[in-house]
Design a protein around this motif. Structure first.
Motif, mmCIF file in Angstrom:
data_model
loop_
_atom_site.group_PDB
_atom_site.id
_atom_site.type_symbol
_atom_site.label_atom_id
_atom_site.label_comp_id
_atom_site.label_asym_id
_atom_site.label_seq_id
_atom_site.Cartn_x
_atom_site.Cartn_y
_atom_site.Cartn_z
ATOM 1 N N ARG A 49 0.846 -1.192 0.000
ATOM 2 C CA ARG A 49 0.000 0.000 0.000
ATOM 3 C C ARG A 49 0.883 1.245 0.000
ATOM 4 O O ARG A 49 1.794 1.377 0.815
ATOM 5 C CB ARG A 49 -0.937 -0.004 1.199
ATOM 6 N N ALA A 51 0.894 5.541 -0.118
ATOM 7 C CA ALA A 51 0.167 6.787 0.118
ATOM 8 C C ALA A 51 1.055 7.959 -0.274
ATOM 9 O O ALA A 51 2.149 8.124 0.272
ATOM 10 C CB ALA A 51 -0.259 6.905 1.577
ATOM 11 N N TYR A 52 0.579 8.755 -1.218
ATOM 12 C CA TYR A 52 1.304 9.933 -1.693
ATOM 13 C C TYR A 52 0.307 11.081 -1.801
ATOM 14 O O TYR A 52 -0.277 11.305 -2.856
ATOM 15 C CB TYR A 52 1.947 9.626 -3.044
ATOM 16 N N ILE A 60 1.740 8.684 -9.434
ATOM 17 C CA ILE A 60 2.026 7.533 -8.584
ATOM 18 C C ILE A 60 2.460 6.341 -9.430
ATOM 19 O O ILE A 60 3.397 5.607 -9.073
ATOM 20 C CB ILE A 60 0.795 7.182 -7.731
ATOM 21 N N SER A 85 -3.716 2.210 -9.354
ATOM 22 C CA SER A 85 -3.307 3.546 -8.936
ATOM 23 C C SER A 85 -4.502 4.486 -8.990
ATOM 24 O O SER A 85 -5.253 4.487 -9.962
ATOM 25 C CB SER A 85 -2.194 4.080 -9.854
ATOM 26 N N ASN A 88 -3.898 9.951 -4.793
ATOM 27 C CA ASN A 88 -3.280 9.916 -3.460
ATOM 28 C C ASN A 88 -2.791 8.530 -3.036
ATOM 29 O O ASN A 88 -1.959 8.438 -2.136
ATOM 30 C CB ASN A 88 -4.220 10.445 -2.366
ATOM 31 N N THR A 89 -3.287 7.468 -3.607
ATOM 32 C CA THR A 89 -2.932 6.128 -3.137
ATOM 33 C C THR A 89 -2.734 5.160 -4.309
ATOM 34 O O THR A 89 -3.156 5.422 -5.438
ATOM 35 C CB THR A 89 -4.029 5.545 -2.219
ATOM 36 N N THR A 91 -2.172 0.552 -4.807
ATOM 37 C CA THR A 91 -2.067 -0.771 -4.182
ATOM 38 C C THR A 91 -1.479 -1.745 -5.182
ATOM 39 O O THR A 91 -1.979 -1.868 -6.303
ATOM 40 C CB THR A 91 -3.436 -1.269 -3.711
ATOM 41 N N GLU A 124 4.535 8.804 1.851
ATOM 42 C CA GLU A 124 4.620 8.053 3.100
ATOM 43 C C GLU A 124 5.289 6.701 2.855
ATOM 44 O O GLU A 124 5.258 6.190 1.733
ATOM 45 C CB GLU A 124 3.220 7.853 3.686
#
Length: 335
Positions: A49, A51-52, A60, A85, A88-89, A91, A124
């Motif tokens: 996971r 998180a950006y 991303i 993608s 913000n996130t 996986t 993160e």
């Protein structure tokens, strides 16, 4: 076969010992059997996971996901790698082959993620974890007449801690409320009156609300760890952050130029039960836990909670143990 029968006829005590042992081991097996709604499967999936905050899906994908996927190529034990993608996130899902130890593959995947030379500033740390199979046991909601959502969340956290303290229950998920945020609304007239800029206010908040390590002081007898612990988690704790102080002794606090308050994020994550705000609990079991035991303990806790509280109430919305018991009873009756 005749020799076995002849032996039992000659030594009848051995027959009794054999039957007693068979009954004892059978009873021990029945009592140790774990119940589950579906057949138990060994975990074979690993998730990464990412998180950006503030990044687009393309940023991303190109700046993070593709780098990690390049390092995953060639790892032994991996069957397939997929990624999703979004804003913000992101996986990344890694599926392992059946004949390989997933814990060994997990360690290899973590090493592959750590081998990426650099990540974008503001991202993160990636979270790499094994996806454990879960079975939903009981779902219930917490609601109350004219009870604010913030109060419900505080009560829900206490209920979550109580359930996790029960033996046989480890997986409790909460939904129905967005994330809490601290909103700082800067007043433009006050900024002009104090000759401040928005950037100065933002920098003062960033420099004051910190939690970091400042190094170590070594002496002959012991070492001292320098750590700045000045992070605040509620709006009223930020009111007295110093934005500016001059030689005359005048101090400008954050509350002098901005309105600070606790609020919810703008994500429309809300849940209602009978027209009242509610929070949903989902109690799940892993392969090492018993579904019926977890359900019984949860239902017992719900009854005790409702007996002790009048302003809030717990309502069961789904009980998987009920269907499991009905199917078990059907097999016993037809068997």
């Amino acid at each position: 076969m005749r020799s076995v029968i002849a032996y039992f006829i000659k030594f009848p005590v051995a027959v009794n010992i054999f039957l007693f042992a068979l009954f004892a081991f059978g009873l021990w097996g029945v009592l140790g059997t774990r119940s589950s709604f579906f057949p138990l499967n060994e975990p074979n999936m690993i998730t990464i996971r990412i998180a950006y905050p503030g990044a687009s899906p393309q940023e991303i994908e190109e700046g993070i996901v593709l780098r990690i996927e390049d390092n995953l190529r060639g790892l032994v034990g991996i069957d397939r790698v997929t990624s999703v993608s979004s804003e913000n996130t992101a996986t990344i899902t890694v599926e392992t082959l059946q004949d390989y130890d997933i814990d060994v593959v997990l360690a290899d995947v973590k090493n592959a993620v750590d081998r990426v030379p650099s990540y974008p500033v503001g991202m993160e740390p990636p979270v790499v974890a094994k996806l454990e199979p879960m079975a939903r046991s009981v779902q219930f909601t917490l609601s109350g007449d004219k009870v604010p959502l913030k109060t419900l969340k505080q009560i829900a956290r206490r209920i979550e801690n109580d359930l996790r303290g029960i033996e046989g229950i480890s997986q409790v998920d909460l939904t129905g409320f967005p994330a809490e945020e601290i909103e700082i609304a800067v007043r433009e007239p006050d900024l002009r009156a104090y000759n401040l800029s928005f950037a100065e206010v933002a920098q003062a908040v960033a420099n004051s609300n910190i939690l970091s390590t400042g190094g170590t002081i070594r002496t002959e007898s012991e070492d001292y760890l320098i750590r700045a612990r000045n992070r605040r988690y509620y709006g009223d704790e930020l009111d007295f952050i110093v934005v500016r102080a001059d030689a005359s002794g005048r101090i400008i606090y954050l509350k002098d130029v901005a309105e600070v308050r606790d609020t919810w994020s703008e994500v429309p994550d809300r849940l209602y039960m009978n027209g009242h705000p509610a929070i949903e609990f989902s109690v799940s079991t892993t392969n090492s836990e018993d579904l019926l035991h977890a359900a019984d303990e949860t239902l017992k806790y719900i009854d005790d909670f409702n007996a002790k509280n009048d302003n809030v109430h717990l309502d069961v919305t789904r009980d998987a143990s009920l269907v499991l018991r009905q199917r078990t009873q059907l097999l016993l009756e037809n068997g």
